[in-house]
Design a protein around this motif. Sequence first.
Motif: not given
Lengths: 228, 221
Positions: B54, B57, B113, B116, B122, B127, B134, B181
């Motif tokens: 996390n 990202f 995303f 990544y 994932n 999701n 985001i 997140s």
Amino acid sequence: MTTNSKKGPLNWWKILTIILLFYTLIAGFLFPVPRLPILNESIRNLYFHVPMWFAMIIMLGVSVVNAILYLSKEDWKHDKTAVEAANTGIVFGILGIVTGMLWAKFTWGESWSGDPKQNASAIGILIYLAYFILRGSFSDPVEKAKISAIYNILAYPAFLALIFVLPRLTSSLHPGNGGNPGFNAYDLDNKMRMVFYPAIIGFSLLGWWITTLRIRFKNIEHLIKWGN
Amino acid sequence: MLAQILALIKKDLTLEWRQKYAFGGILLYVGGAIFICYLSIGVRTSQLSPSTWNAIFWIIMLFISINAVSKSFFQERQQRFIYYYTIADPQAFIVSKIIYNAILMIFLGIIAFAFYALVMENRVEDNLLFIFNILLASLSFASALTMISAIAAKAGNNATLMAILGFPVILPLLLLVIKISKAAIDGLDRSLSIDEIAIVLSINVIIITVTYLLFPYLWRS
């Protein structure tokens, strides 16, 4: 510009500052405090650590108000006050962090133990250091004053969010956070309040005193350099 | 006012479409940054803890946003701004820039995303919440950094200044977004994140209001 440069005796509020600070020092170290486990005598830090933050927030508030006044009136006086108040605010912020670290060393075991409030205040200081860097990067004084005032106003809400909102969302050992009792739970006998409130007023007034001295110093420096 | 905002957003989008190399540059930056992370961690991305996954990202997102948003004032020439100043309202101008940057960041965030998740696996359970987050983050980055980039542009297009002024202002928002997140990655119940989402939105409202009020002063100098 302050007008008290000719007079001999100090202004009443300066005398009040001196009296309050001496009272804080003497009473803060000598008056009885509640006996509590772990905290012990370190509870006296309430008289010195917390007023630092009050003084800092008040000085930074003065700085923002002057930034707003500068934008609306374009008077140099407000620009000078905004900068010097921010300077004093940073000094109090650093003192607040240092006194907090001393206290944390004895009660939490480490000076820097990743407490959210500690981290947030360190970042808060970065905001204002960035403000001084921004001021340094202009050569035109009008642009410098204007744009730094804009950044000052923009940064203050972010700073308040950092130190007031964020620490309350995460668990923290800091008194007053994450379900821990604040100082109100310790001084039920009201004896601590009798030192705590004068300490806040005393240190805040001291902050304003330092700021006015800095402004006078800058005025004299300007006079020597440019002659008007 | 609304017509002006729409016209300015359209102008920005057209400009972006005509200068595809600039947008391509940012896309390459996204891809490059993610690939560097992947390679530096090594092939064993499955051993990465969810919080590290996390954090990486969002750090990548932070750098992407600083680069993408700073473009909005660095890209065009100073003389052209003078032209805009004569035909547009300052408040319409800054609102259009914030909306345009938010659109740009949503686009980049979703691409980032996707890429990544492709190379680093994932890890997200929820999701939908992650993608909503985001969107929230894109709005936050755009609202906080647009004004900062305008200030930095006034100080002589200094990229270092953009970063040092931007980091502390964006940090409260970034930490909250990281928290939401993390909840999405762990698949926690969505009602647990309501508080954080509300705070992110209210900080955004404050920052946009302050920007809206202050930009005319910056504009005139």
